[in-house]
Design an enzyme around this catalytic site. Structure first.
Site, mmCIF file in Angstrom:
data_model
loop_
_atom_site.group_PDB
_atom_site.id
_atom_site.type_symbol
_atom_site.label_atom_id
_atom_site.label_comp_id
_atom_site.label_asym_id
_atom_site.label_seq_id
_atom_site.Cartn_x
_atom_site.Cartn_y
_atom_site.Cartn_z
ATOM 1 N N GLU A 1 31.778 -14.657 -13.671
ATOM 2 C CA GLU A 1 30.740 -15.765 -13.488
ATOM 3 C C GLU A 1 29.574 -15.332 -12.462
ATOM 4 O O GLU A 1 28.357 -15.431 -12.980
ATOM 5 C CB GLU A 1 31.379 -16.999 -12.724
ATOM 6 N N ASP B 38 0.994 -1.109 -0.243
ATOM 7 C CA ASP B 38 -0.029 0.288 -0.045
ATOM 8 C C ASP B 38 0.782 1.217 -0.014
ATOM 9 O O ASP B 38 0.515 2.381 0.863
ATOM 10 C CB ASP B 38 -0.958 -0.029 1.251
ATOM 11 N N ASP C 103 40.329 -12.751 -2.467
ATOM 12 C CA ASP C 103 41.098 -13.049 -3.642
ATOM 13 C C ASP C 103 40.348 -13.020 -4.845
ATOM 14 O O ASP C 103 40.501 -13.937 -5.755
ATOM 15 C CB ASP C 103 41.747 -14.577 -3.322
#
Length: 615
Positions: A527, A292, A483
């Site tokens: 990825e 709402d 890393d």
């Protein structure tokens, strides 16, 4: 059950052709923001959510037969997404007549069920289980259960009078009123607060009681955001429930829109929209959908022009579990999303509402308007917002793109609240961007995808420009890679950093179970980009064809291979009867995916069964 701010105002309702009971009023002035019409009277609901797989049809509004915007044989539910479960979200019927005048008007159905007693008015929608319990108001069930009284005990504190000294009334709604109060003892002694008082005498159904429980549970569970109204306490006695909250004395966002003559400058609108997006992103991460969102439900803490806003009124809100779709129609007509009217929606419905608010801020009129609610619904379902007439020619290209991305009728193509904070119109390198739950959803899908689908997504991600990867780069940074890679621990740590009781209630942490494969491997940024992009959202970009073309070229080099119709259909989980759908996706010359097949393969196919829309 919303917070009340303002004095009551009466409203006259008439029946329209849908059997809904809307208000009637004169059309708005040229700028679309009326100055004198009555305040919204009610938010209506539809039947409560049913079990997945139920064959009982959802009760429809008499005369309603909205055409589905989805092609035959497809479904509004993404693959693997289930409709609402057995857990019931009740219908909502609220009478909340607050001035000053509003550009919004609540969806209205019947108040008979909530008000209790008597038969419903002609043209209204009865509750599925009957308008009034057989024993009359205050009792529930039928037969042997008809004499069992409603349980109106909530387990809240019983010492309200000892802790708070009530002051003057500051607002009134149908189910209660709001007063200021001074805390007499405890941590907040001497502080002035707002107390929403809800009469137990008006809780004539189990649904109305559950509404109060849910509102308090959500307010209590959500905490820690600067733009969220602070919850202090909940008390009860034999007559009332008392919800104690932060007192906001700066008035509604709606008031300020009207005071500015109906519109904001772009810079001022940005400051408002950023606050809205920030708090909604927080709610969505916690698994709470507001349902709402509108200018009336944002209050300023003080009268100061730079005062922060607070989101209020969680009476229509609900917890939403991973991959769940809701199907009860709630909200306000001018702000309701198309998928809500089709009874299959999730958090994207809030994004649509923010788009409507942004549209109003920028031009002072409503993007969808009609004299009746049936007309509003038609406009929402079929019409496009007007971005051509004055003042839109003077509005920036970025602002118009922002509005279009929010008011896309395909909910899958809308930005999330977090993504919107990185949109060129709002972009600020100094702003902290929160974690987006969409990342978890998309990566879950990626981990379940076939090798061919992953290669296609990888090709798509490589077609994006650096500027278009900003959102993904910021989300990857929030995972605190080690890393240059992330694993399950990174996703777990990032999510639990935002953990509240709301997240536990909505089971958001279940996403972590779906990411279990990352416990045995890691994911670098390349990825991650492939896993966390949405082809649907990219399709909403103006340069989608350019992106898709570049992605297909990349896919031809690195991923495209010979594939049969049967194998492709199995990749998409299609039954043998639907193999014909993918026949045109494969090149006759070499048996590989063509450009059409590549883009379709990215999106996938969802087949709608004959009973899907009944759920």
């Amino acid at each position: 059950m919303g917070q009340c701010y303002g004095k009551g105002a009466s409203s006259r309702a008439v029946e329209d052709e849908l059997g809904v009971v809307p208000e009637t009023h004169s059309p708005p002035p040229a700028n679309g923001v009326p100055q004198t019409p009555p305040r919204p009277v009610a938010a209506a609901g539809t039947p409560r959510r049913r079990k997945s797989g139920s064959t009982t049809p959802v009760h429809q509004t008499p005369g309603v037969a909205w055409p589905s915007p989805y092609p035959a044989g497809t479904s509004p539910l993404p693959a693997g997404v289930s409709p609402s479960p057995a857990r019931s979200t009740p219908r909502r019927f609220f009478k909340r007549p607050f001035p000053p005048p509003s550009p919004a008007k609540h969806i209205k159905a019947t108040l008979a069920k909530r008000l209790g007693g008597g038969k419903p008015k002609e043209g209204t929608i009865p509750e599925e289980a009957g308008v009034v319990p057989p024993g009359g108001p205050g009792v529930v069930g039928d037969g042997a259960d008809a004499e069992r009284p409603l349980d109106k005990t909530f387990g809240f504190g019983k010492n309200f009078g000892a802790k708070y000294e009530l002051g003057k009334e500051v607002g009134r709604g149908h189910f209660g009123h709001t007063c200021s109060a001074v805390v007499k003892k405890g941590e907040y002694k001497g502080q002035t607060v707002a107390v929403k008082i809800i009469s137990k005498a008006k809780m004539t159904t189990a649904i109305s009681i559950e509404d109060v429980r849910r509102e308090v549970k959500i307010l209590k569970a959500l905490s820690g955001h600067n733009n969220l109204v602070k919850f202090y306490d909940a008390c009860e006695d034999a007559l009332n429930v008392y919800i104690v909250m932060e007192l906001c004395e700066g008035g509604e966002l709606l008031d300020r829109i009207l005071a500015r003559g109906g519109r904001y400058t772009e810079e001022d609108a940005k400051a408002i929209v950023v606050q809205i997006l920030s708090v909604v992103a927080f709610c969505h991460l916690q698994g709470v959908v507001h349902r709402d969102l509108k200018p009336e439900n944002f209050l300023f803490t003080t009268r100061d022009e730079t005062a922060p806003m607070k989101l209020i009124d969680f009476g229509l809100s609900d917890f939403i579990r991973p991959d769940e779709r809701l199907n009860d129609i709630v909200g306000s007509a001018y702000y309701v999303a198309p998928e809500v009217l089709h009874r299959s929606y999730s958090m994207e419905a809030d994004i649509w509402s923010i788009g409507v608010i942004t549209y109003i801020l920028l031009c002072g009129s409503r993007p969808f308007w009609a004299r009746t609610e049936s007309g509003i619904f038609r406009s929402v379902l079929r019409a496009d917002p007007n971005l051509d007439d004055s003042p839109w020619p003077s509005v920036s290209v970025e602002a118009k793109d922002f509005v279009k991305r929010f008011l896309n009728k395909d909910y899958r193509k809308r930005m999330t609240a977090v993504q919107a904070l990185t949109h060129p119109w709002l972009r600020d390198d100094q702003r902290q961007i929160p974690l987006d739950i969409l990342i978890y959803r998309l990566i879950k899908q990626y981990l379940r995808a076939t090798p061919l689908k992953r290669l296609a997504l990888k090709a798509l991600s490589k077609a994006l420009k650096d500027d278009e990867l900003l959102y993904l780069r910021l989300q990857f940074k929030l995972l605190e890679p080690r890393d240059g890679v992330v694993s399950l621990d990174n996703f777990r740590t990032a999510l639990t950093r935002y953990l509240t009781d709301a997240m536990k209630e909505s089971r958001i942490l279940e996403f972590l179970h779906a990411l279990e494969p990352l416990a045995f491997r890691s994911m670098d940024f390349e990825e991650f980009c492939a896993a966390a992009i949405s082809p649907y959202q990219l399709e909403a970009l103006e340069r989608w064809e350019e992106i898709a073309g570049a992605a297909f070229q990349q896919f031809e080099q690195e991923g495209n291979r010979v594939i049969s119709v049967e194998e492709l259909a199995q990749e998409l989980n299609l039954a043998p009867t639907h193999y014909s759908i993918v026949q045109d996706w494969i090149r006759k010359t070499d048996g590989k995916l063509n450009f059409l097949g590549f883009t379709k393969f990215l999106h996938g196919v969802t087949i709608r069964g004959p009973n899907t829309r009944r759920h």
